[in-house]
Scaffold this motif. Structure first.
Motif, PDB file in Angstrom:
ATOM      1  N   LEU A   1      44.333  15.841  15.457  1.00  0.00           N
ATOM      2  CA  LEU A   1      45.478  16.216  14.631  1.00  0.00           C
ATOM      3  C   LEU A   1      46.745  16.355  15.473  1.00  0.00           C
ATOM      4  O   LEU A   1      47.519  17.303  15.304  1.00  0.00           O
ATOM      5  N   ALA A   2      46.961  15.389  16.364  1.00  0.00           N
ATOM      6  CA  ALA A   2      48.146  15.459  17.227  1.00  0.00           C
ATOM      7  C   ALA A   2      49.433  15.477  16.406  1.00  0.00           C
ATOM      8  O   ALA A   2      50.430  16.090  16.804  1.00  0.00           O
ATOM      9  N   GLY A   3      49.388  14.832  15.245  1.00  0.00           N
ATOM     10  CA  GLY A   3      50.579  14.779  14.397  1.00  0.00           C
ATOM     11  C   GLY A   3      50.887  16.087  13.694  1.00  0.00           C
ATOM     12  O   GLY A   3      51.980  16.268  13.149  1.00  0.00           O
ATOM     13  N   LEU A   4      49.937  17.003  13.704  1.00  0.00           N
ATOM     14  CA  LEU A   4      50.115  18.263  12.977  1.00  0.00           C
ATOM     15  C   LEU A   4      50.919  19.284  13.765  1.00  0.00           C
ATOM     16  O   LEU A   4      51.617  20.114  13.190  1.00  0.00           O
ATOM     17  N   ARG A   5      50.844  19.222  15.103  1.00  0.00           N
ATOM     18  CA  ARG A   5      51.475  20.191  16.006  1.00  0.00           C
ATOM     19  C   ARG A   5      50.954  21.600  15.735  1.00  0.00           C
ATOM     20  O   ARG A   5      51.621  22.443  15.136  1.00  0.00           O
ATOM     21  N   LEU A   6      49.722  21.832  16.142  1.00  0.00           N
ATOM     22  CA  LEU A   6      49.121  23.157  15.986  1.00  0.00           C
ATOM     23  C   LEU A   6      48.268  23.472  17.216  1.00  0.00           C
ATOM     24  O   LEU A   6      47.426  22.670  17.620  1.00  0.00           O
TER      25      LEU A   6
ATOM     26  N   GLN B   1      36.303  40.405  28.626  1.00  0.00           N
ATOM     27  CA  GLN B   1      35.796  40.867  29.932  1.00  0.00           C
ATOM     28  C   GLN B   1      36.906  40.897  30.974  1.00  0.00           C
ATOM     29  O   GLN B   1      36.977  41.821  31.777  1.00  0.00           O
ATOM     30  N   LEU B   2      37.721  39.852  30.985  1.00  0.00           N
ATOM     31  CA  LEU B   2      38.814  39.771  31.954  1.00  0.00           C
ATOM     32  C   LEU B   2      40.107  40.089  31.214  1.00  0.00           C
ATOM     33  O   LEU B   2      40.584  39.278  30.422  1.00  0.00           O
ATOM     34  N   PRO B   3      40.690  41.272  31.429  1.00  0.00           N
ATOM     35  CA  PRO B   3      41.797  41.711  30.569  1.00  0.00           C
ATOM     36  C   PRO B   3      43.024  40.806  30.622  1.00  0.00           C
ATOM     37  O   PRO B   3      43.734  40.692  29.628  1.00  0.00           O
ATOM     38  N   ARG B   4      43.279  40.151  31.764  1.00  0.00           N
ATOM     39  CA  ARG B   4      44.494  39.334  31.879  1.00  0.00           C
ATOM     40  C   ARG B   4      44.220  37.840  31.702  1.00  0.00           C
ATOM     41  O   ARG B   4      44.957  37.015  32.201  1.00  0.00           O
ATOM     42  N   LEU B   5      43.168  37.502  30.993  1.00  0.00           N
ATOM     43  CA  LEU B   5      42.858  36.092  30.729  1.00  0.00           C
ATOM     44  C   LEU B   5      43.459  35.660  29.392  1.00  0.00           C
ATOM     45  O   LEU B   5      43.317  36.363  28.391  1.00  0.00           O
ATOM     46  N   ALA B   6      44.135  34.515  29.389  1.00  0.00           N
ATOM     47  CA  ALA B   6      44.662  33.936  28.149  1.00  0.00           C
ATOM     48  C   ALA B   6      44.167  32.492  28.055  1.00  0.00           C
ATOM     49  O   ALA B   6      44.432  31.684  28.939  1.00  0.00           O
ATOM     50  N   VAL B   7      43.421  32.185  27.008  1.00  0.00           N
ATOM     51  CA  VAL B   7      42.895  30.831  26.811  1.00  0.00           C
ATOM     52  C   VAL B   7      43.737  30.136  25.744  1.00  0.00           C
ATOM     53  O   VAL B   7      43.959  30.699  24.663  1.00  0.00           O
ATOM     54  N   VAL B   8      44.212  28.940  26.060  1.00  0.00           N
ATOM     55  CA  VAL B   8      45.095  28.200  25.158  1.00  0.00           C
ATOM     56  C   VAL B   8      44.383  26.925  24.718  1.00  0.00           C
ATOM     57  O   VAL B   8      43.816  26.208  25.536  1.00  0.00           O
ATOM     58  N   ARG B   9      44.401  26.655  23.413  1.00  0.00           N
ATOM     59  CA  ARG B   9      43.703  25.487  22.852  1.00  0.00           C
ATOM     60  C   ARG B   9      44.612  24.749  21.889  1.00  0.00           C
ATOM     61  O   ARG B   9      45.647  25.247  21.490  1.00  0.00           O
ATOM     62  N   THR B  10      44.166  23.574  21.476  1.00  0.00           N
ATOM     63  CA  THR B  10      45.005  22.742  20.615  1.00  0.00           C
ATOM     64  C   THR B  10      44.189  21.961  19.600  1.00  0.00           C
ATOM     65  O   THR B  10      43.003  21.696  19.821  1.00  0.00           O
ATOM     66  N   PHE B  11      44.836  21.601  18.496  1.00  0.00           N
ATOM     67  CA  PHE B  11      44.252  20.672  17.519  1.00  0.00           C
ATOM     68  C   PHE B  11      44.626  19.218  17.835  1.00  0.00           C
ATOM     69  O   PHE B  11      44.276  18.307  17.093  1.00  0.00           O
TER      70      PHE B  11
ATOM     71  N   VAL C   1      47.586  -1.652  22.366  1.00  0.00           N
ATOM     72  CA  VAL C   1      46.570  -0.705  22.841  1.00  0.00           C
ATOM     73  C   VAL C   1      47.264   0.454  23.550  1.00  0.00           C
ATOM     74  O   VAL C   1      47.726   0.327  24.673  1.00  0.00           O
ATOM     75  N   ARG C   2      47.348   1.596  22.847  1.00  0.00           N
ATOM     76  CA  ARG C   2      48.059   2.762  23.405  1.00  0.00           C
ATOM     77  C   ARG C   2      47.051   3.803  23.881  1.00  0.00           C
ATOM     78  O   ARG C   2      46.442   4.489  23.068  1.00  0.00           O
ATOM     79  N   LEU C   3      46.912   3.876  25.182  1.00  0.00           N
ATOM     80  CA  LEU C   3      45.916   4.780  25.776  1.00  0.00           C
ATOM     81  C   LEU C   3      46.601   5.690  26.787  1.00  0.00           C
ATOM     82  O   LEU C   3      46.111   5.899  27.889  1.00  0.00           O
ATOM     83  N   ASN C   4      47.746   6.264  26.387  1.00  0.00           N
ATOM     84  CA  ASN C   4      48.524   7.029  27.382  1.00  0.00           C
ATOM     85  C   ASN C   4      48.747   8.489  27.044  1.00  0.00           C
ATOM     86  O   ASN C   4      49.341   9.203  27.847  1.00  0.00           O
ATOM     87  N   THR C   5      48.335   8.973  25.866  1.00  0.00           N
ATOM     88  CA  THR C   5      48.616  10.380  25.567  1.00  0.00           C
ATOM     89  C   THR C   5      47.379  11.166  25.110  1.00  0.00           C
ATOM     90  O   THR C   5      47.515  12.268  24.573  1.00  0.00           O
ATOM     91  N   ASN C   6      46.201  10.610  25.351  1.00  0.00           N
ATOM     92  CA  ASN C   6      44.955  11.368  25.163  1.00  0.00           C
ATOM     93  C   ASN C   6      44.707  11.844  23.738  1.00  0.00           C
ATOM     94  O   ASN C   6      43.996  12.833  23.520  1.00  0.00           O
ATOM     95  N   GLU C   7      45.298  11.154  22.771  1.00  0.00           N
ATOM     96  CA  GLU C   7      44.929  11.440  21.386  1.00  0.00           C
ATOM     97  C   GLU C   7      43.543  10.862  21.123  1.00  0.00           C
ATOM     98  O   GLU C   7      43.039  10.052  21.892  1.00  0.00           O
ATOM     99  N   THR C   8      42.948  11.246  19.991  1.00  0.00           N
ATOM    100  CA  THR C   8      41.716  10.610  19.550  1.00  0.00           C
ATOM    101  C   THR C   8      42.076   9.387  18.721  1.00  0.00           C
ATOM    102  O   THR C   8      43.000   9.425  17.909  1.00  0.00           O
ATOM    103  N   ALA C   9      41.332   8.290  18.935  1.00  0.00           N
ATOM    104  CA  ALA C   9      41.657   7.034  18.255  1.00  0.00           C
ATOM    105  C   ALA C   9      41.333   7.093  16.760  1.00  0.00           C
ATOM    106  O   ALA C   9      41.999   6.455  15.952  1.00  0.00           O
ATOM    107  N   ASP C  10      40.303   7.863  16.386  1.00  0.00           N
ATOM    108  CA  ASP C  10      39.880   7.892  14.978  1.00  0.00           C
ATOM    109  C   ASP C  10      40.768   8.800  14.151  1.00  0.00           C
ATOM    110  O   ASP C  10      41.186   9.865  14.597  1.00  0.00           O
ATOM    111  N   LEU C  11      40.987   8.402  12.906  1.00  0.00           N
ATOM    112  CA  LEU C  11      41.724   9.237  11.958  1.00  0.00           C
ATOM    113  C   LEU C  11      40.935  10.516  11.667  1.00  0.00           C
ATOM    114  O   LEU C  11      39.727  10.566  11.879  1.00  0.00           O
ATOM    115  N   PRO C  12      41.605  11.544  11.124  1.00  0.00           N
ATOM    116  CA  PRO C  12      40.856  12.709  10.626  1.00  0.00           C
ATOM    117  C   PRO C  12      39.839  12.267   9.572  1.00  0.00           C
ATOM    118  O   PRO C  12      39.972  11.186   8.993  1.00  0.00           O
TER     119      PRO C  12
END
Ligand SMILES: *Cc1c(COP(=O)(O)O)cnc(C)c1O
Length: 362
Positions: free
Chosen positions: A228-233, A212-222, A35-46
């Protein structure tokens, strides 16, 4: 050099950069336990059919040629989804690489980054490798970014501010007002790291403030809700000048052709990819309620796919691991004494975690 003196090239080893000499490579343990619950991946496959479609499209690629360097189609697809223009969007190999590019472009010698504590453990690493001076500012006692915390951030006069929302490892989201305050009281690029934002409600993201906020940068992940943790995107949404600047530090062709296709197909199948979120939220709330009912356990509210909880059992991490359950250990981290973080897995995994915890605390 006189004859007879051994050339320096005869040395067996070149010492690593002095500031890296004592550094351990960063990363959570990858242990082969049930039971690996340490890196916040989703348990279900794509979703079923995803890899077939990716495979079908990959066979049409001309891999003898370099990929589309500015990955235009992927950026256009992301921009449509975010209601932005393609020149406000940028992708890289995981949001960690996006963060690294931001640090390379705007950090560096003579520059200062502030990040909140508790916060994502990669921020100090990224500051170190980019030679950016790092300043930690504590969230309040409930781990919230209050006006006082915003004031403490502004007092540091940072070039960059790094804020995870929802916070990792706590799980609490940071609201629009707090982000606006940090933006308006600093001259910094305010980086909001929304790795888990899809698990929150429709208003969880501050991406609507880009523009609206010129110096805002929003960062997201797959890697998290998109399974898709295995995809690295990962990707960035920000003003067009930020996207121009990160291109000054990116490697040419950093995003390979197969990944560009895989990302596009994932966006086409977005509804299927994200359909599991309600189950994750329901499971999170179920596990949270059980934790809250246990003697000697404190659990924090979470808008993500994990829970932070605290006990006074020093070796709880090992006691869980001995039962085949791997969680994330923050026991010895500043401000997180006694804390562990558990990812929400399948219902069966969550039950296994709760049973192991019950045994360990008995
Ligand atoms: C997991 C996580 C990331 C994701 O990194 P990737 O490189 O996209 O896998 C980024 N930020 C935070 C706060 C995270 O927890």
């Amino acid at each position: 050099m006189s004859a007879g003196v051994p050339p320096r090239a005869a040395a067996q080893r070149l010492p690593v950069r002095a500031d890296l000499a004592d550094v351990e490579p960063y990363g959570a343990p990858q242990l082969d336990v049930p039971v690996r619950l340490n890196t916040n991946e989703t348990a279900d496959l794509p979703p079923a059919g995803y890899l077939d479609e990716v495979a079908r499209r990959i066979t049409a690629l001309q891999l003898n040629r370099y990929p589309d360097r500015p990955h235009r189609r992927l950026r256009e697809a992301l921009a449509r989804r975010l209601r932005l223009r393609a020149d406000q969007v940028w992708a890289a190999n995981g949001s960690n690489e996006v963060l690294q590019q931001l640090l390379q472009a705007y950090g560096g010698p003579g520059r200062r980054a502030v990040y909140v504590r508790p916060g994502y453990s990669m921020y100090p690493e990224l500051c170190r490798t980019s030679l950016t001076s790092a300043v930690e500012v504590d969230l309040d006692d409930d781990f919230q970014l209050t006006p006082d915390v915003a004031q403490a951030i502004a007092a540091e006069d940072p070039d960059l501010v790094l804020v995870p929302s929802p916070n990792n490892p706590v799980g609490t989201p940071v609201g629009h007002d707090a982000i606006r305050t940090v933006h308006d009281t600093t001259r910094a690029l305010v980086v909001v790291d929304e790795a888990y934002v899809e698990f929150g409600g429709p208003d969880a993201s501050v991406v609507d403030l880009v523009g609206q906020l010129p110096r805002l940068a929003v960062v997201r992940t797959f890697s998290k809700a998109f399974r898709l943790a295995g995809l690295r995107l990962g990707y960035l949404a920000a003003a067009d000048w930020v996207v121009d600047d990160v291109q000054k530090v990116r490697l040419p062709y950093h995003l390979d052709a197969m990944k560009q296709v895989a990302g596009l197909v994932a966006l086409e199948q977005e509804a299927d990819f994200l359909g599991h979120r309600q189950q994750v939220a329901d499971e999170r709330d179920r596990v949270s309620a059980v934790l809250a009912g246990m003697d000697g356990v404190r659990v924090w509210p979470s808008a993500a796919n994990f829970l932070l909880f605290r006990t006074d059992v020093d070796d709880l991490f090992t006691r869980l691991l001995d039962q085949g359950v791997l969680v994330r250990d923050f026991t010895s981290k500043p401000r997180l004494t006694g804390c562990l973080r558990v990812t929400i897995g399948t219902p069966a995994e969550n039950d296994a975690f709760l049973a192991a915890l019950h045994n360990a605390l008995a």
